[in-house]
Write a protein that holds these residues in place. Sequence first.
Motif, PDB file in Angstrom:
ATOM      1  N   GLU A 245       0.851  -1.195   0.000  1.00 63.29           N
ATOM      2  CA  GLU A 245       0.000   0.000   0.000  1.00 63.29           C
ATOM      3  C   GLU A 245       0.887   1.246   0.000  1.00 63.29           C
ATOM      4  OE1 GLU A 245      -3.212  -0.762  -0.142  1.00 63.29           O
ATOM      5  OE2 GLU A 245      -2.780  -2.882   0.231  1.00 63.29           O
ATOM      6  N   LYS A 246       0.473   2.242  -0.791  1.00 57.40           N
ATOM      7  CA  LYS A 246       1.225   3.496  -0.847  1.00 57.40           C
ATOM      8  C   LYS A 246       0.320   4.600  -1.381  1.00 57.40           C
ATOM      9  CE  LYS A 246       5.170   5.647  -3.194  1.00 57.40           C
ATOM     10  NZ  LYS A 246       6.252   5.451  -4.200  1.00 57.40           N
ATOM     11  N   ASP A 247       0.354   5.748  -0.709  1.00 59.92           N
ATOM     12  CA  ASP A 247      -0.429   6.922  -1.125  1.00 59.92           C
ATOM     13  C   ASP A 247      -1.908   6.603  -1.270  1.00 59.92           C
ATOM     14  OD1 ASP A 247       1.980   8.340  -1.254  1.00 59.92           O
ATOM     15  OD2 ASP A 247       2.270   7.845  -3.385  1.00 59.92           O
ATOM     16  N   GLY A 248      -2.411   5.730  -0.404  1.00 62.82           N
ATOM     17  CA  GLY A 248      -3.821   5.386  -0.426  1.00 62.82           C
ATOM     18  C   GLY A 248      -4.215   4.404  -1.507  1.00 62.82           C
ATOM     19  N   ALA A 249      -3.240   3.936  -2.307  1.00 63.88           N
ATOM     20  CA  ALA A 249      -3.511   2.994  -3.396  1.00 63.88           C
ATOM     21  C   ALA A 249      -2.868   1.646  -3.088  1.00 63.88           C
ATOM     22  CB  ALA A 249      -2.987   3.533  -4.718  1.00 63.88           C
ATOM     23  N   THR A 250      -3.320   0.620  -3.803  1.00 64.69           N
ATOM     24  CA  THR A 250      -2.751  -0.720  -3.677  1.00 64.69           C
ATOM     25  C   THR A 250      -1.898  -0.994  -4.908  1.00 64.69           C
ATOM     26  OG1 THR A 250      -4.658  -1.509  -2.405  1.00 64.69           O
ATOM     27  CG2 THR A 250      -3.278  -3.174  -3.453  1.00 64.69           C
ATOM     28  N   TRP A 251      -0.652  -1.447  -4.655  1.00 66.23           N
ATOM     29  CA  TRP A 251       0.328  -1.601  -5.731  1.00 66.23           C
ATOM     30  C   TRP A 251       0.786  -3.055  -5.862  1.00 66.23           C
ATOM     31  CZ3 TRP A 251       2.776   2.771  -8.266  1.00 66.23           C
ATOM     32  CH2 TRP A 251       2.311   4.013  -7.821  1.00 66.23           C
ATOM     33  N   PHE A 252       1.071  -3.436  -7.126  1.00 70.25           N
ATOM     34  CA  PHE A 252       1.734  -4.704  -7.414  1.00 70.25           C
ATOM     35  C   PHE A 252       3.221  -4.407  -7.597  1.00 70.25           C
ATOM     36  CE2 PHE A 252       2.903  -7.589 -11.178  1.00 70.25           C
ATOM     37  CZ  PHE A 252       3.383  -8.600 -10.355  1.00 70.25           C
ATOM     38  N   GLU A 253       4.052  -5.056  -6.806  1.00 68.20           N
ATOM     39  CA  GLU A 253       5.493  -4.797  -6.850  1.00 68.20           C
ATOM     40  C   GLU A 253       6.121  -5.569  -8.021  1.00 68.20           C
ATOM     41  OE1 GLU A 253       9.272  -4.423  -3.734  1.00 68.20           O
ATOM     42  OE2 GLU A 253       7.430  -5.447  -3.123  1.00 68.20           O
ATOM     43  N   SER A 254       5.802  -5.110  -9.197  1.00 65.96           N
ATOM     44  CA  SER A 254       6.214  -5.836 -10.401  1.00 65.96           C
ATOM     45  C   SER A 254       7.702  -5.697 -10.694  1.00 65.96           C
ATOM     46  CB  SER A 254       5.392  -5.365 -11.607  1.00 65.96           C
ATOM     47  OG  SER A 254       5.483  -3.965 -11.766  1.00 65.96           O
ATOM     48  N   THR A 255       8.360  -4.668 -10.137  1.00 66.06           N
ATOM     49  CA  THR A 255       9.802  -4.524 -10.370  1.00 66.06           C
ATOM     50  C   THR A 255      10.590  -5.690  -9.781  1.00 66.06           C
ATOM     51  OG1 THR A 255       9.887  -3.105  -8.399  1.00 66.06           O
ATOM     52  CG2 THR A 255       9.783  -2.004 -10.559  1.00 66.06           C
ATOM     53  N   LYS A 256      10.020  -6.392  -8.800  1.00 64.96           N
ATOM     54  CA  LYS A 256      10.676  -7.587  -8.264  1.00 64.96           C
ATOM     55  C   LYS A 256      10.831  -8.663  -9.325  1.00 64.96           C
ATOM     56  CE  LYS A 256       9.256  -9.423  -4.469  1.00 64.96           C
ATOM     57  NZ  LYS A 256       8.374  -9.927  -3.387  1.00 64.96           N
TER      58      LYS A 256
ATOM     59  N   ASP B 256       6.611  -0.339 -10.667  1.00 69.30           N
ATOM     60  CA  ASP B 256       5.494  -1.006 -10.005  1.00 69.30           C
ATOM     61  C   ASP B 256       4.174  -0.492 -10.574  1.00 69.30           C
ATOM     62  OD1 ASP B 256       7.340  -2.332  -8.487  1.00 69.30           O
ATOM     63  OD2 ASP B 256       7.086  -1.088  -6.696  1.00 69.30           O
ATOM     64  N   ARG B 257       3.112  -1.294 -10.395  1.00 70.16           N
ATOM     65  CA  ARG B 257       1.834  -0.987 -11.035  1.00 70.16           C
ATOM     66  C   ARG B 257       0.715  -0.847 -10.003  1.00 70.16           C
ATOM     67  NH1 ARG B 257       3.352   0.317 -16.270  1.00 70.16           N
ATOM     68  NH2 ARG B 257       5.183  -0.984 -16.745  1.00 70.16           N
ATOM     69  N   VAL B 258      -0.080   0.212 -10.158  1.00 72.00           N
ATOM     70  CA  VAL B 258      -1.266   0.396  -9.318  1.00 72.00           C
ATOM     71  C   VAL B 258      -2.332  -0.603  -9.760  1.00 72.00           C
ATOM     72  CG1 VAL B 258      -3.151   1.956  -8.705  1.00 72.00           C
ATOM     73  CG2 VAL B 258      -0.813   2.831  -8.906  1.00 72.00           C
ATOM     74  N   ILE B 259      -2.949  -1.296  -8.806  1.00 73.33           N
ATOM     75  CA  ILE B 259      -4.049  -2.191  -9.156  1.00 73.33           C
ATOM     76  C   ILE B 259      -5.381  -1.766  -8.514  1.00 73.33           C
ATOM     77  CG2 ILE B 259      -2.676  -4.218  -9.755  1.00 73.33           C
ATOM     78  CD1 ILE B 259      -3.029  -5.247  -6.961  1.00 73.33           C
ATOM     79  N   ILE B 260      -5.302  -1.035  -7.389  1.00 71.24           N
ATOM     80  CA  ILE B 260      -6.502  -0.385  -6.840  1.00 71.24           C
ATOM     81  C   ILE B 260      -6.140   1.071  -6.594  1.00 71.24           C
ATOM     82  CG2 ILE B 260      -8.250  -0.325  -5.027  1.00 71.24           C
ATOM     83  CD1 ILE B 260      -7.713  -3.233  -4.460  1.00 71.24           C
ATOM     84  N   LYS B 261      -6.820   1.970  -7.266  1.00 70.33           N
ATOM     85  CA  LYS B 261      -6.498   3.392  -7.187  1.00 70.33           C
ATOM     86  C   LYS B 261      -6.919   3.969  -5.841  1.00 70.33           C
ATOM     87  CE  LYS B 261      -8.699   3.937 -11.150  1.00 70.33           C
ATOM     88  NZ  LYS B 261      -9.269   4.527 -12.383  1.00 70.33           N
ATOM     89  N   SER B 262      -6.434   5.159  -5.551  1.00 73.80           N
ATOM     90  CA  SER B 262      -6.703   5.786  -4.251  1.00 73.80           C
ATOM     91  C   SER B 262      -8.179   6.095  -4.062  1.00 73.80           C
ATOM     92  CB  SER B 262      -5.883   7.074  -4.105  1.00 73.80           C
ATOM     93  OG  SER B 262      -6.164   7.974  -5.164  1.00 73.80           O
TER      94      SER B 262
END
Length: 596
Positions: A304-315, A321-327
């Motif tokens: 979670e970051k900045d109120g959004a849910t992120w997929f840590e795709s850089t791993k 990384d990609r947002v999957i649920i927006k803020s």
Amino acid sequence: MSPEALSELIFNIANTLVSEGKAGTLTADLIPPQAKFAVMRPKDRAHGDWASNAAMQLAKKAGMKPRDFAELFAVELTNADGIKSVEVAGPGFINITLDSASAAAVVDTVLEAGSDYGKNDHLSGKTLNLEFVSANPTGPIHIGGTRWAAVGDSMARVLEANGAKVVREYYFNDHGEQINRFAKSLVAAAHGEETPIDGYKGAYIDEIAKRVIDEANADGVDVLSLPRVDGGADQDGNPLGEGDSEQREEFRKRAVPMMFDEIQRSMKNFRVNFDVWFHENSLYSDGEVDQAIADLRARGDIYEKDGATWFESTKHGDDKDRVIIKSDGNYAYFAADIAYYRNKRHRDVNPADIAIYMLGADHHGYIGRMMAMCAAFGDKPGENMQILIGQLVNVMKDGKAVRMSKRAGNVVTIDDLTDAIGVDASRYSLARTDYNSPVDIDLNLLASHSNENPVYYVQYAHARSCNVDRNAAAAGITYEGADVSLLDTTADGEVLAALAQWPALLREAGDLRAPHRVAHYLEDLAATYHKWYNVERVVPMELTDPEARGEQADAIRIAKAPEPARAAARLKLNDAVKTVIAEGLDLLGVTAPDKM
């Protein structure tokens, strides 16, 4: 003897040389698989029927000069059944000439196998999910989607010919902003208003809007009198989305199925039958998006970051990384992609061992995030997930690009193309070019009945072979007494070699996901057959010289008439060509006419 049989023979000889201590430092574990020993058709026929560079492949491992090592292979090959002579050329090429009976054995092989000739099972046990076209249900299928329909269905047929279980799948994007824009466009059209800036244009929008009004009226619903004020709830009390209205929702729920029906009709008419019609909206309604996110969270790839849910795709190799649920709590589009891949791999019926996505040129930027998502689920990018990117299609007439659609505005649709040149020419012309390359469709050329038209050229070879059969039957020529060893002319040999190359070509087309190779092979086979037809006879030629009389006429007829055993053999060769051309055209979804 086929190229595959020669490849196996060379592989066995390599192992024999090792076991007999004649191969220097080469050991059995250093010998590559049989399939790596390529057997090629020499460009210069004076060099033999087939050529191999096996000695050059292995000489360094054997600690020998390639030419010296090739001489060892030549001795063993010369003693093999079916081989007339072997010559070592250049730095170590092995040139092989077959005896006529061995070369012609392919004819009986083809006729015995029929339409199964060349088919194999090396992909058996694998389920391949092949998703293609997948155009938004907001308008007719345009020319880009039409190309994927031709390429995708041909690829599915080729993969099945290689033993794979193929699931043809169409993904309906029936969730998200494009559907909202579609509904807004319909409402505007129904009221005679300007198309919204972000809306869809074309006569088909007016058609669909009218159909919605007529259908609603038949159901006792005056759709135009429903509130157009944004917000509110649908008839079940569920809140409508931001910027939505009751009227727009009514247009949406009626119009989207209409577009589904039109797309399905177009695909069926184009000879493409999908096994699965998958609706994006079901990923949300069935809770699969939330489950996919939960799975990745459990794997440590969600934060979670900045109120959004992120997929840590850089791993997993992505550039960011990609947002999957927006803020604001709404799902990003990529959330459905994650859930859809997970669904393909783990569904109850026909789960995919390999998920193949066929995407347009504008999706090139998606590859990194998609492959990262594949890796995050513990799969192998490039193996469990394969992404094919297709390039653009230009429709040309009189040397200029055309925009001929009245329904869809400034684009060419699948129905426009097939109305202009037919399904056969449309499918063949779109499938014969590598999807990695742009393609120009010349309407004048593809509507013509000339040898310049590639589909006509191939189909005419099949029709010509059928005509030979009819003439042979009328002349009383059958397979009886056929001696295929008499197929010993240069023209006979070229046709025999072309037939022998079909199994390897078919396997290669499947492994490389390259159905265009089937089309190129058919054109080469057709060219070889047409040349053969012009110089060799199955049925004696009719007298064409009006001045020839009596003994002179008889001499011409006798000169053109092959002996019965040779005529019967050539009839078999003719029918073998007919069989392979029909099989190849079928793999491209194109008919094989018996008359033209």
